[in-house]
Scaffold this motif. Structure first.
Motif, PDB file in Angstrom:
ATOM      1  N   VAL A 323       0.830  -1.201   0.000  1.00 26.81           N
ATOM      2  CA  VAL A 323       0.000   0.000   0.000  1.00 26.81           C
ATOM      3  C   VAL A 323       0.867   1.255   0.000  1.00 26.81           C
ATOM      4  O   VAL A 323       0.541   2.249  -0.663  1.00 26.81           O
ATOM      5  CB  VAL A 323      -0.950  -0.003   1.220  1.00 26.81           C
ATOM      6  N   SER A 327       0.076   3.225  -3.277  1.00 24.10           N
ATOM      7  CA  SER A 327      -0.849   4.299  -2.910  1.00 24.10           C
ATOM      8  C   SER A 327      -0.182   5.421  -2.139  1.00 24.10           C
ATOM      9  O   SER A 327      -0.836   6.400  -1.788  1.00 24.10           O
ATOM     10  CB  SER A 327      -2.016   3.733  -2.081  1.00 24.10           C
ATOM     11  N   SER A 328       1.103   5.276  -1.838  1.00 27.88           N
ATOM     12  CA  SER A 328       1.855   6.292  -1.113  1.00 27.88           C
ATOM     13  C   SER A 328       1.292   6.531   0.280  1.00 27.88           C
ATOM     14  O   SER A 328       1.528   7.567   0.872  1.00 27.88           O
ATOM     15  CB  SER A 328       1.878   7.611  -1.905  1.00 27.88           C
ATOM     16  N   LEU A 347      -8.197   4.949  -1.781  1.00 27.63           N
ATOM     17  CA  LEU A 347      -6.813   5.379  -1.914  1.00 27.63           C
ATOM     18  C   LEU A 347      -6.460   5.616  -3.384  1.00 27.63           C
ATOM     19  O   LEU A 347      -6.965   4.917  -4.270  1.00 27.63           O
ATOM     20  CB  LEU A 347      -5.868   4.307  -1.354  1.00 27.63           C
ATOM     21  N   PRO A 348      -5.588   6.577  -3.659  1.00 26.11           N
ATOM     22  CA  PRO A 348      -5.051   6.670  -5.018  1.00 26.11           C
ATOM     23  C   PRO A 348      -4.157   5.463  -5.264  1.00 26.11           C
ATOM     24  O   PRO A 348      -3.764   4.760  -4.331  1.00 26.11           O
ATOM     25  CB  PRO A 348      -4.237   7.967  -4.982  1.00 26.11           C
ATOM     26  N   ALA A 349      -3.823   5.193  -6.510  1.00 23.48           N
ATOM     27  CA  ALA A 349      -2.949   4.066  -6.818  1.00 23.48           C
ATOM     28  C   ALA A 349      -2.173   4.347  -8.094  1.00 23.48           C
ATOM     29  O   ALA A 349      -2.732   4.843  -9.080  1.00 23.48           O
ATOM     30  CB  ALA A 349      -3.754   2.773  -6.966  1.00 23.48           C
ATOM     31  N   LYS A 352      -3.684   2.723 -11.099  1.00 25.94           N
ATOM     32  CA  LYS A 352      -4.871   3.414 -11.633  1.00 25.94           C
ATOM     33  C   LYS A 352      -4.464   4.542 -12.562  1.00 25.94           C
ATOM     34  O   LYS A 352      -4.991   4.685 -13.676  1.00 25.94           O
ATOM     35  CB  LYS A 352      -5.700   3.998 -10.478  1.00 25.94           C
ATOM     36  N   TYR A 377      -7.283  -5.671  -2.991  1.00 23.44           N
ATOM     37  CA  TYR A 377      -6.657  -4.340  -3.079  1.00 23.44           C
ATOM     38  C   TYR A 377      -6.072  -4.101  -4.468  1.00 23.44           C
ATOM     39  O   TYR A 377      -6.246  -3.021  -5.046  1.00 23.44           O
ATOM     40  CB  TYR A 377      -5.572  -4.211  -2.019  1.00 23.44           C
ATOM     41  N   ALA A 381      -6.978  -1.339  -7.213  1.00 22.74           N
ATOM     42  CA  ALA A 381      -5.927  -0.396  -7.584  1.00 22.74           C
ATOM     43  C   ALA A 381      -5.701  -0.348  -9.089  1.00 22.74           C
ATOM     44  O   ALA A 381      -4.797   0.358  -9.547  1.00 22.74           O
ATOM     45  CB  ALA A 381      -4.624  -0.760  -6.885  1.00 22.74           C
ATOM     46  N   THR A 530       6.773   5.327   0.373  1.00 24.93           N
ATOM     47  CA  THR A 530       5.688   6.249   0.023  1.00 24.93           C
ATOM     48  C   THR A 530       6.097   7.238  -1.070  1.00 24.93           C
ATOM     49  O   THR A 530       5.242   7.916  -1.640  1.00 24.93           O
ATOM     50  CB  THR A 530       5.235   7.039   1.260  1.00 24.93           C
ATOM     51  N   SER A 533       5.566   6.187  -5.845  1.00 22.92           N
ATOM     52  CA  SER A 533       4.499   6.550  -6.790  1.00 22.92           C
ATOM     53  C   SER A 533       4.570   8.008  -7.245  1.00 22.92           C
ATOM     54  O   SER A 533       4.521   8.282  -8.452  1.00 22.92           O
ATOM     55  CB  SER A 533       3.125   6.247  -6.191  1.00 22.92           C
ATOM     56  N   TYR A 547      -1.187  12.078  -3.978  1.00 24.11           N
ATOM     57  CA  TYR A 547      -0.244  11.280  -3.193  1.00 24.11           C
ATOM     58  C   TYR A 547       0.503  12.184  -2.214  1.00 24.11           C
ATOM     59  O   TYR A 547       1.734  12.204  -2.166  1.00 24.11           O
ATOM     60  CB  TYR A 547       0.747  10.574  -4.124  1.00 24.11           C
TER      61      TYR A 547
END
Length: 622
Positions: A323, A327-328, A347-349, A352, A377, A381, A530, A533, A547
């Motif tokens: 994650v 997703s940061s 969450l952002p990904a 995505k 997940y 994502a 983190t 991304s 992020y």
């Protein structure tokens, strides 16, 4: 053999108090003997026992609820031995249960440095994987401890404590005992007469985890975790008013100039491959100065790529690392966002955003992707496919799944039919506890450290073979590789959870698209998972504003820090100061001042607290 002893209720419950205190003390001594260092003193045992006393007393009164109720029953069924006999059976069951829980804690601490907690209950939803992850626990020795401890105290109870009949006493005496014991129970159950009931944070007192965990009553802790298992999604940290924490966070993360140094030509849209090496500690990697006989292949790659010297895992488990990378979102000290449907979907990904930019996104691992909600997940994502152990025709396997060579070979075949640009993520698994893979024995011995080194050396060998094969493919020249770890490990040097070196992992950017100016170079910026991304998206010219917990590592104006979290603690690392802060103790438990100024430590504490509070505010909002 019938035990005909009898005695007053007061004497019986007093003997039981001494009995259970002695059992808890024996458990504590055994815990410290096994997990403490050779420098442990008698004072250490005494301090741990003194701090443990409120919780031991509380647990005693919990255990006495049933015997006390049975005593009340005995007042109405005079001359009957049934209440006392039921009490005897109950006590033996509780002795066995207490020692069973303690024995589990004894094994868990060697690998997770904590006793039973809510995260472990979550992993038990996948019982096979949970069992496999602890196969390196010395079960025979733990079973022996359980048998000896249980048998000893059952014998003590049967022949020194147990009675079959309470002595008749006056009505006034019985009333006095009932009222006195009931009153003591109210205070005892809550751990004293203070305003706030007993909590685990009140037991923690030392910067050495082994003493805190020894003081933590195993039975009480397990009950508390079971009762509060559904409350962890509501955990927050209130070091500052929320607006102040957000203000500190925003000031910390604001960059005066949004610019990016280029890794590759601006017009290029390379394939992207993230390789996630299971349990790879930087301290086991030759490129980081720890000997060149363990990871020669990685070291060779590092000589032609960009190596980050101060790169850290966000947490201690794969689900946290995954994650944090995609997703940061930083690891939470006590929560697990990947288990919470309705949260991780928001969450952002990276996958995505890459999807929206025309990338085909696929994930490859050798384990069971159902474990820890990983597959759910990943699909949320934006991954197009998730390849796991169920996709392999295996002729051999480890406890955790397919050998790394099979996973890499599968990705090579998939990449040959993928449409560029593609984003692939490869997660290795062979270097997972219990390090049971049948691999070349580069390092002798059957101890756990040797097994760790051997499976790490195997993964390194496979990594080199993968790149030799990849170089002959058509897609290789247009592919940028990001090689890192899902998390580090206490091995090979036995690092504790509060030691920042426990989180130091490799991070290498490598590949033909990499500009010549970066090859063979090393970056000294402090960074963590983190940051991957936002860094990748910035290179592609894709907005990475969602992020905000991470930073673009190629913006020279970005803040220079790394953050990690463990079981209710966190670390804040900068070029000037490295600290680890324990939330239960409310203070710094480890530090390495690189610039000897008190103000640096205060800044680190303030920034780390605000960072944690802010992302947990965000966590609550998802």
């Amino acid at each position: 053999m019938k035990n005909s002893k009898s005695g007053s209720a007061f004497a019986y419950f007093l003997r039981l108090f001494v009995f259970w205190t002695a059992l808890f003390l024996a458990q504590r001594i055994l815990f410290i003997l096994i997990h403490g260092s050779s420098s442990v003193t008698l004072t250490d045992y005494l301090e741990s026992s003194i701090h443990a006393l409120p919780m031991d007393i509380s647990m005693y009164f919990y255990l006495m609820i049933i015997p006390f109720l049975l005593y009340l029953v005995s007042l109405f069924v005079k001359e009957s031995e049934i209440p006392a006999k039921v009490t005897g059976i109950y006590m033996i069951v509780m002795i066995l249960l207490s020692n069973f829980i303690f024995t589990i804690d004894l094994g868990l601490f060697a690998f997770w440095e904590v006793k039973i907690n809510h995260k472990i209950f979550f992993y038990l939803s996948n019982p096979r994987e949970a069992i496999v992850s602890t196969l390196s626990v010395p079960y025979a020795r733990l079973l022996l401890f359980f048998i000896l401890l249980s048998a000893s105290f059952i014998v003590i109870y049967r022949y020194l404590i147990h009675i079959n009949q309470y002595k008749t006493s006056s009505l006034i005496s019985r009333i006095f005992f009932i009222l006195a014991f009931a009153g003591l129970s109210i205070a005892g159950l809550r751990g004293g007469i203070q305003d706030i009931p007993l909590g685990k944070h009140q037991i923690y007192y030392s910067e050495h985890p082994v003493f805190n965990q020894a003081a933590l009553n195993s039975f009480w802790n397990c009950m508390d975790e079971l009762v509060s298992a559904g409350q962890y999604e509501n955990i927050s940290y209130d070091f500052f008013p929320d607006h102040e924490a957000s203000g500190i966070f925003n000031t910390l993360m604001t960059v005066p100039k949004d610019t990016t140094e280029r890794l590759f030509r601006k017009a290029l849209k390379p394939n992207l491959v993230i390789i996630l090496l299971e349990s790879w500690s930087a301290e086991g990697t030759g490129a980081y100065g720890y000997g060149r006989n363990l990871t020669p292949e990685f070291d060779s790659l590092a000589s032609g790529g960009l190596l980050f010297n101060h790169f850290y895992a966000s947490g201690t488990r794969t689900d946290q690392g995954l994650v944090s990378i995609l997703s940061s979102f930083p690891a939470q000290p006590r929560n697990i966002i990947i288990r919470e449907f309705g949260k991780f979907e928001h969450l952002p990904a990276l996958s995505k955003d890459l999807n929206h930019s025309g990338y085909q996104c696929d994930y490859f691992c050798g384990s069971n992707s159902d474990f820890a909600n990983t597959k759910a997940y990943l699909y949320s994502a934006g991954f197009r496919s998730v390849t796991d152990i169920r996709n392999f025709s295996l002729t051999r396997r480890t406890y955790w799944g397919a050998y790394d060579s099979d996973v890499f070979d599968y990705q090579l075949k998939a990449a040959s039919t993928s449409t560029s640009p593609f984003f692939h993520m490869i997660a290795t698994i062979t270097n997972h506890e219990p390090f049971d893979a049948k691999v070349p024995r580069k390092f002798g011995g059957d101890d756990l450290v040797s097994c760790y080194r051997n499976t790490m050396a195997y993964t390194d060998m496979v990594l080199g073979d993968y790149f030799r094969k990849a170089r002959s493919t058509g897609w290789y020249k247009n592919t940028l590789f990001f090689i890192t770890a899902d998390h580090a490990h206490s091995m090979p040097f036995g690092r504790t959870l509060s030691d920042p070196r426990r989180y130091h992992i490799p991070f290498l950017i490598y590949g033909e698209p990499l500009e010549e100016m970066w090859r063979g170079k090393q970056a000294d910026r402090y960074a963590s998972q983190t940051d991957i991304s936002p860094t990748v998206l910035a290179q592609l010219g894709i907005d990475y504003g969602a992020y905000w917990w991470g930073k673009n590592l190629f913006n020279p104006f970005a803040p220079d820090f790394a953050y990690f979290a463990y079981d209710d603690g966190w670390g804040w690392l900068t070029p000037a100061q490295q600290i680890t802060f324990d939330n239960r103790l409310g203070r710094v438990v480890a530090k390495a001042p690189l610039v000897s100024k008190d103000s640096m430590e205060l800044d680190a504490i303030r920034n780390g607290k605000a960072y944690l509070q802010k992302y947990m505010i965000d966590y609550q909002k998802f």
